[in-house]
Design a protein around this motif. Structure first.
Motif, short mmCIF file in Angstrom:
data_model
loop_
_atom_site.label_atom_id
_atom_site.label_comp_id
_atom_site.label_asym_id
_atom_site.label_seq_id
_atom_site.Cartn_x
_atom_site.Cartn_y
_atom_site.Cartn_z
N CYS A 8 0.80 -1.16 -0.04
CA CYS A 8 0.01 0.09 -0.18
C CYS A 8 0.70 1.43 -0.01
CB CYS A 8 -0.72 -0.05 1.18
SG CYS A 8 -2.35 -1.15 0.99
N ASP A 9 1.89 1.05 0.72
CA ASP A 9 3.03 2.41 0.63
C ASP A 9 3.33 2.80 -0.68
OD1 ASP A 9 2.71 2.73 3.42
OD2 ASP A 9 4.49 1.87 3.70
N ARG A 10 3.29 1.68 -1.50
CA ARG A 10 3.82 2.04 -2.77
C ARG A 10 2.74 2.32 -4.10
NH1 ARG A 10 8.28 3.65 -3.08
NH2 ARG A 10 9.32 2.59 -4.95
N LEU A 11 1.40 2.16 -3.82
CA LEU A 11 0.29 2.41 -4.63
C LEU A 11 0.47 3.54 -5.28
CD1 LEU A 11 -2.29 0.30 -3.02
CD2 LEU A 11 -1.04 -0.42 -4.81
N SER A 12 0.60 4.71 -4.54
CA SER A 12 0.75 6.16 -5.07
C SER A 12 1.69 6.39 -6.25
CB SER A 12 0.71 7.30 -3.83
OG SER A 12 0.78 8.21 -4.68
N ASP A 13 2.89 5.70 -5.93
CA ASP A 13 3.95 5.71 -6.98
C ASP A 13 3.54 4.97 -8.05
OD1 ASP A 13 5.51 7.50 -5.44
OD2 ASP A 13 6.80 6.01 -4.62
N TYR A 14 3.02 3.71 -7.85
CA TYR A 14 2.54 2.74 -8.86
C TYR A 14 1.72 3.58 -9.94
CZ TYR A 14 0.25 -1.14 -11.35
OH TYR A 14 -0.49 -2.21 -12.01
N LEU A 15 0.54 4.06 -9.20
CA LEU A 15 -0.32 4.83 -9.90
C LEU A 15 0.35 6.02 -11.08
CD1 LEU A 15 -3.70 4.61 -9.91
CD2 LEU A 15 -3.53 6.45 -8.14
N ASP A 16 1.27 6.57 -10.19
CA ASP A 16 2.15 7.69 -11.01
C ASP A 16 3.21 7.00 -12.00
OD1 ASP A 16 0.85 9.97 -10.20
OD2 ASP A 16 1.88 9.80 -8.33
N LYS A 17 3.17 5.67 -12.24
CA LYS A 17 3.98 4.95 -13.08
C LYS A 17 5.50 5.34 -12.66
CE LYS A 17 0.71 4.56 -17.12
NZ LYS A 17 -0.44 4.72 -16.22
N ALA B 167 10.18 14.13 -1.81
CA ALA B 167 9.32 14.79 -0.65
C ALA B 167 7.84 14.89 -1.38
CB ALA B 167 10.02 16.03 -0.35
N VAL B 168 7.91 15.24 -2.64
CA VAL B 168 6.64 15.39 -3.27
C VAL B 168 5.99 13.85 -3.33
CG1 VAL B 168 5.23 16.00 -5.50
CG2 VAL B 168 7.24 17.35 -4.67
N LYS B 169 6.63 12.86 -3.67
CA LYS B 169 5.90 11.83 -3.64
C LYS B 169 5.36 11.29 -2.11
CE LYS B 169 8.69 9.64 -7.33
NZ LYS B 169 9.75 8.61 -7.56
N SER B 170 6.08 11.67 -1.25
CA SER B 170 5.87 11.48 0.21
C SER B 170 4.54 11.91 0.61
CB SER B 170 6.96 11.45 0.93
OG SER B 170 6.47 11.43 2.39
N ARG B 171 4.72 12.99 -0.03
CA ARG B 171 3.41 14.14 0.60
C ARG B 171 2.14 13.69 -0.30
NH1 ARG B 171 6.36 19.99 0.26
NH2 ARG B 171 7.88 19.59 2.12
N LEU B 172 2.33 13.43 -1.50
CA LEU B 172 1.26 13.03 -2.28
C LEU B 172 0.60 11.72 -1.82
CD1 LEU B 172 -0.14 14.02 -4.98
CD2 LEU B 172 1.53 12.81 -6.13
N HIS B 173 1.52 10.84 -1.44
CA HIS B 173 1.02 9.35 -1.14
C HIS B 173 0.04 9.76 0.20
CE1 HIS B 173 1.07 5.39 0.84
NE2 HIS B 173 1.64 5.89 2.08
#
Lengths: 78, 196
Positions: A8-17, B167-173
């Motif tokens: 789940c910690d990686r899902l946002s990055d996954y979504l952003d490719k 930092a942006v990725k972390s905040r966005l998450h």
């Protein structure tokens, strides 16, 4: 062995490719086999979708008119 | 993007109408961004005017290192953050650890993901999205607006807010998960038998 939280910690990055191919495969395999994480991912996708479509950028006409007048008054005298 | 550069060049050559074309093109997005950053409509309007005046006066310094819109959003974001730090410092301060813990509470919700898009984007649904974003600390709010509402790339968001890409990725998450949790709770409540 990774836990659900690690995925789940990686899902946002996954979504952003933003992840490499191997990590994407691991996440996709996990999502295929984990109902709760799959729902969380769908929720994240829906959240991003509604944020992109759900907020108006309309400007009240009087705000637009005052902006133009303000700029005419202040820019042209520079 | 090339069109923006042409307008910039024409403005610098003394054609004020070219600058007005840039204002026409971007004032809606900038106003929306500022409304979300500061909430108050009259403050957002003042900052909107300040942003375009600063852009006009600083146009000579625009060096094409970024797109014009990235440069403009950076001016607007800085203006909003300066205002908030001066007038409402408590809204700018945030505890990263607490936010991290909040974002760690993840609720899987079939109620939210199965809600049809037309309901999510109805007047009521939109109000809920806006409320969820407005409740974020401003540092998080800015990255969600820039990335998910305005569609800037992560690199552009980092440039605009003056932070590193990690930092942006972390905040966005964290921000996305907090908004998701907020919407999830709302749609669970809405679908619960008690609310019927």
């Amino acid at each position: 062995m990774k836990k659900c939280k690690d995925f789940c910690d990686r899902l946002s990055d996954y979504l952003d490719k933003e992840l490499g191919e191997n990590e994407c495969i691991l996440i996709e395999e996990h999502l295929d086999n984990c109902g709760p994480c799959s729902l969380i991912f769908e929720g994240l996708k829906t959240t991003v979708l509604v944020c992109s479509k759900g907020i108006s950028d309309e400007v009240p006409e009087e705000v637009r008119a005052r902006l133009k007048q303000f700029l005419r008054n202040n820019c042209r005298t520079d | 993007m090339e069109e923006d550069f042409e307008f910039v060049r024409a403005t610098l050559d003394g054609d004020f109408s070219a600058f007005e074309r840039l204002v026409d093109k971007y004032h809606g997005k900038i106003y929306r961004h500022l409304r979300k950053m500061v909430s108050d409509a009259s403050v957002a309007e003042d900052l909107l005017q300040d942003t375009f005046l600063s852009a006009y006066r600083g146009l000579q310094g625009f060096n094409r290192a970024s797109s014009f819109s990235t440069w403009l959003f950076r001016i607007a974001t800085n203006a909003a953050l300066m205002y908030l730090r001066r007038e409402r410092p408590e809204t700018v301060e945030y505890d990263d650890r607490i936010m991290s813990e909040l974002a760690d509470v993840l609720t899987p919700s079939p109620e939210f993901v199965s809600t049809p898009l037309e309901i999510l984007l109805s007047m009521e649904g939109k109000a809920k999205i806006e409320q969820a974003i407005e409740q974020l600390p401003v540092i998080y709010r800015s990255v969600v607006i820039l990335r998910d509402v305005e569609g800037f790339s992560l690199e552009e968001v980092a440039t605009i807010v003056g932070a590193s890409i990690p930092a942006v990725k972390s905040r966005l998450h964290r921000a996305r998960n907090i908004v998701r949790e907020s919407l999830t709770s709302y749609y669970i409540e809405k679908r619960s038998p008690r609310s019927l």
